[in-house]
Design an enzyme around this catalytic site. Structure first.
Site, PDB file in Angstrom:
ATOM      1  N   ARG B 296       0.829  -1.209   0.000  1.00 57.89           N
ATOM      2  CA  ARG B 296       0.000   0.000   0.000  1.00 57.89           C
ATOM      3  C   ARG B 296       0.864   1.260   0.000  1.00 57.89           C
ATOM      4  NH1 ARG B 296      -5.217  -2.145   3.655  1.00 57.89           N
ATOM      5  NH2 ARG B 296      -6.030  -3.371   1.899  1.00 57.89           N
ATOM      6  N   TYR B 437      -6.653  -0.788  -6.814  1.00 59.01           N
ATOM      7  CA  TYR B 437      -6.052  -2.058  -6.352  1.00 59.01           C
ATOM      8  C   TYR B 437      -5.375  -1.955  -4.995  1.00 59.01           C
ATOM      9  CZ  TYR B 437      -1.425  -1.090  -8.703  1.00 59.01           C
ATOM     10  OH  TYR B 437      -0.227  -0.605  -9.114  1.00 59.01           O
ATOM     11  N   GLU B 438      -4.942  -3.079  -4.492  1.00 58.91           N
ATOM     12  CA  GLU B 438      -4.391  -3.182  -3.120  1.00 58.91           C
ATOM     13  C   GLU B 438      -5.378  -2.634  -2.093  1.00 58.91           C
ATOM     14  OE1 GLU B 438      -1.914  -4.981  -2.979  1.00 58.91           O
ATOM     15  OE2 GLU B 438      -0.746  -4.700  -4.796  1.00 58.91           O
ATOM     16  N   GLY B 439      -6.665  -2.881  -2.313  1.00 60.79           N
ATOM     17  CA  GLY B 439      -7.714  -2.315  -1.462  1.00 60.79           C
ATOM     18  C   GLY B 439      -8.156  -0.987  -2.025  1.00 60.79           C
ATOM     19  N   GLN B 444      -9.463   1.732   2.166  1.00 59.72           N
ATOM     20  CA  GLN B 444      -8.405   2.419   2.929  1.00 59.72           C
ATOM     21  C   GLN B 444      -9.018   3.384   3.939  1.00 59.72           C
ATOM     22  OE1 GLN B 444      -5.338   1.375   2.343  1.00 59.72           O
ATOM     23  NE2 GLN B 444      -6.063   0.184   0.597  1.00 59.72           N
TER      24      GLN B 444
END
Lengths: 593, 593
Positions: B296, B437-439, B444
């Protein structure tokens, strides 16, 4: 991917309930266009949008336009057939005069149609859209003979039209343009030069294309005062008005763009092409701007179409996709993501933007209709004043909102939003042109603050603020409206104050107006949106009090509240930005950027 | 299209002057990494970025990845050769332990390198980036034997790694995942299931690929507590650790995406593929999150790279394109558009965002370094607390800023920004994945407010606010800093107040946290950015007072002022949005959206 659903109910709400278009038309002597008739038009257009061109949207994006042979352009599979159906059903003449074979529908109705066409397939819709712009330009500036020759053929859809302004070294600053027009003995001209970014400059949809070209006469004064407008048909009409000899204007390339791949953006080379002056010598820019102002409002309408299409996709996905456990459960192992507060935020923001922008853009189209049709000269003048302010705002604010709104639609999809098959990414790519073309949004901001407010001495702005004040005063007896009217009045007052502040600063700092322009436009955008939402809330409160209303009235009221509580506060930031003045913007030398 | 120029001077400013990385490393026993050594690394990486992979960026986008045969993926022309050069120069081992053949450079330095790689060619950079994420995951969770087998081969770049989390029906909510792991007699497992969105899941760059796969053991508890992590090599290592028999894991398709076309996003089918447990049974999610948190922060770094690349293009264009007459003239017939106040606004906004985001993202990487390397346990703990807050903010705020900033770069180009050859539109398409992406950024925001602030009882936030208070107090003797410190302190106080307000609301309304999350993250983002800019201003004021400073110090001071005066006021809107509470967000029934 969910299908495109024409937003007929909301269009009806805006046209019939909010803007009272049938009453407006009655007053303008077009009483035959009652709500039912308008409905039929919208339903037919919605069917065409959903059934004929929406299914071509993704394929058109993938295939794009191609040049099978030099100078020839092929549009995506299905585009020519769809165009033929559109022509056969008479849609190209919707907004054209009955004198030239059209149906003379007011712009408000035509714009509702255009919203659906752009939402369903923006690349396809731009072909007839550009032709109609050329129609309007010839209608406003052409001689009787020119009108008789070109307008029926464009209205019927047999011929298309283009607007040829941009050259490689000039876009915003048309004063720099170099295309030349040499007078010929027969009263025509030979046009030579290269134009870029010509939408529909070549295609395989129509038997002829009428290019409207900005060029300089010999001995023309330099700059914008030496620009004339010419009509340059691809094929020269013969004595019967049939497409005849090929004129030396050729497409030398099509642009590879971020989106609207199905719309051919052409480079056109004019090599002593035959053209005729349209309007007066050296008055080309003004002649073109008649059309340009309509086009800017139309861009706002396109923006609404794209936002709506993306919103529908994200809403369908949010109802169906199950992921995580919401604070208030509505699902099984996981909840549909519409249950999550942050997803609701993204959906409601889209709803508030798209429905607000629809109201705003269609309101602007009613001003154009009033300007042309109202029997009362004072009313026509007033509409023109409001329109002058509204035009850059509709173009820039709605197009910025479209990009923001479609970005939120994509976020609702998570990673799936990035995948081509889900369709939202195409809407975002297609939409990304609208803050750029027909004058960038920065140009719109300068047009608003510098020309429409400051140079106008604030008269037009006063008319607008007066309308809002009057409306607020008219609602004083409705306590339930206070939550909408108080922030609206506060914003109107704040706008008066910052306008005065910018004016004062501009007396000592020539950069003050440019420094304030972008946030100023956004502020006026919110003022208009807050007004639209307050009016929609007022209508809804009234209907609910009368007979309980329909579901749309409850939704409007809730969305108006969401807008005022969560989106409108942005104006605080914009006011602070304006009040900061130009100093921090101008301090850094260009070489230190 | 302007070439990519590695922003070495600004990276040095941030690493050496702002974050004092050499001093930090000295303290952590890595004193050999002085400023000159760091410089050499950055210069070498900058050369590779600019000379080797930047020239492949546009071509990679056009060509994309293909599947010449089922299961086989071909990356764009030039990608494999560039990868080989990268491996040969030892770059893949930069951040890997010397135990496994790496150079053990701290993350702050590796991240500066990564910023340049992503700025030059995001699609290419994601291949080694993803491998390094897998490296970190194995290093944190693997047995000694697993580490000895896999880590040297990934560090050398001979093998790549992937992270296999997402399945068609679950992304954010991994508790729903269905991939199964059956124990085999030899201690290995047979993995069966389908994974989507696997970056670099198949490629033609490396001789083997090590997939890290989340799956469920038999009898695993439902939900996230029943997820285990497995290492599943594409080719099973033989006794010598050479790639041996093909494991039944196959790429069944590559996604057609909006951008990063050069990076293969694969669907992987595991058909009783052999894998080994990595870490403890049912602890897979925690094992994966060691890596995910790094990833992240890395996304924030990528965002900076893309913003920088787009900013450079728009700045070069604004200096060269002549259009219109500015209020203060600097050109001939027309001025370079950088002279127009509104273009300066767009350029300065980009500058403030990208340089602020660079400071913020690299600050977060120093926290990770401190957390691992600092000799003082209290300091390690404190770094961890700050990092917990910083991680979702760096991921979401920087990625949102990237999309906004690249959008402004495009606006500077006008219509030319929409054309593929000018390159900005590719940056925008490539960047559009990072908020997803990556959450997603919504995830977040919930991570920040719900887990890192509320569930933590506000302790981590207090540490952060304490740092800021202390820093402001330390500058009390510098009157010239007041314009930066006063709004920073005001924002810190406001953040304390809205945090308390959300906490209070959440006691009666379960939706309160979700409703506030997105604007709350943006508020914390501005708090951190305002702190970074105040620190950069302080340094610059100090240097200018001492010896007049370099041009960068004058530029930092002017940009800090621009940020505070024109961008920071956004927090007023965000505070109002948070204080509006959840009611307007939750009132509308789902069926009325």
């Amino acid at each position: 991917m969910s299908a495109y659903a024409p937003p007929l109910r909301d269009l009806r709400f805006v046209l019939d309930e909010l803007l009272a278009v049938p009453a407006l038309l009655q007053r303008c002597g077009r009483g035959e266009l009652d709500a039912d008739t308008i409905d039929q038009v919208l339903e037919g257009a919605g069917r065409f949008a959903a059934e004929v061109i929406a299914p071509l949207n993704a394929g058109g994006d993938r295939q794009g336009c191609s040049m099978p042979r030099p100078g020839e352009v092929r549009t995506p599979d299905g585009f020519p057939d769809a165009y033929r159906s559109f022509v056969d059903a008479g849609w190209t003449g919707l907004g054209c005069s009955t004198d030239f074979g059209g149906q003379a529908l007011p712009l408000a109705i035509g714009s509702a149609v255009n919203e659906m066409l752009s939402g369903a397939n923006m690349a396809w819709a731009a072909y007839p859209g550009m032709s109609h712009a050329a129609y309007l330009c010839i209608e406003a500036n052409g001689s009787d003979a020119q009108k008789a020759l070109y307008l029926p053929r464009i209205a019927s859809g047999d011929w298309a039209g283009t607007m040829c302004l941009t050259e490689p070294h000039c876009g915003t600053d048309l004063g720099l343009l170099r295309t030349r027009a040499l007078a010929a003995a027969d009263g025509s001209y030979r046009i030579t030069g290269s134009k870029i970014f010509i939408s529909g400059g070549e295609q395989d949809l129509t038997g002829n294309i009428v290019h409207l070209v900005l060029a300089r006469l010999e001995d023309a004064p330099p700059g914008v005062k030496g620009i004339s407008l010419f009509v340059v048909p691809k094929r020269l009409p013969d004595a019967e008005g049939q497409p005849g000899a090929r004129n030396p204007v050729h497409c030398s390339g099509i642009e590879q763009k971020m989106g609207i791949h199905g719309n051919a953006t052409c480079t056109l080379d004019f090599d002593a092409a035959t053209g005729w002056l349209l309007g007066q010598p050296n008055q080309g820019l003004a002649a073109m701007f008649v059309m340009m102002n309509h086009a800017r409002v139309a861009v706002g309408v396109n923006a609404v179409g794209l936002m709506e299409a993306a919103r529908q996709k994200s809403l369908a996905y949010a109802r169906e996709r199950e992921q995580g456990r919401a604070a208030v459960r509505i699902g099984g192992a996981a909840d549909p993501i519409i249950a999550h507060a942050d997803v609701r935020r993204m959906l409601l923001t889209q709803k508030a933007w798209v429905e607000g922008a629809r109201a705003l853009a269609l309101w602007a189209t009613t001003l154009i209709d009033s300007q042309h049709l109202d029997p009362d000269a004072a009313e026509r003048h007033r509409a023109g004043q409001l329109l002058a302010i509204a035009t850059p705002v509709v173009k820039a604010f709605c197009s910025d909102l479209a990009v923001e709104s479609i970005g939120l639609a994509m976020q609702c999809f998570g990673g799936h939003g990035y995948i081509r098959d889900n369709g939202v990414e195409q809407h975002l790519r297609d939409a990304r042109i609208i803050p750029l073309y027909e004058g960038t949004n920065g140009v719109q901001a300068m047009d608003l603050l510098d020309r429409k407010v400051i140079a106008d001495g604030g008269r037009g702005l006063d008319v607008l603020l007066g309308c809002i004040d009057d409306w607020v005063a008219s609602q004083a007896q409705v306590p339930a409206l206070r939550e909408f009217c108080l922030p609206l009045s506060a914003l109107a007052a704040e706008l008066r104050a910052v306008t005065a502040a910018v004016l004062a600063e501009s007396e000592t700092d020539p950069q003050a107006i440019g420094a304030a322009a972008a946030p100023y436009l956004r502020l006026v955008g919110h003022l208009l949106l807050a007004w639209m939402w307050a009016r929609m809330a007022a209508l809804s409160i009234d209907r609910i009090a009368r007979d309980g209303g329909e579901p749309i009235h409850a939704a409007k009221l809730a969305t108006a509240r969401f807008y005022v509580e969560r989106l409108l506060p942005e104006v605080q930031a914009r006011c602070a930005e304006i009040r900061a003045g130009a100093a921090s913007l101008t301090a850094l030398p260009a070489e230190l950027f």
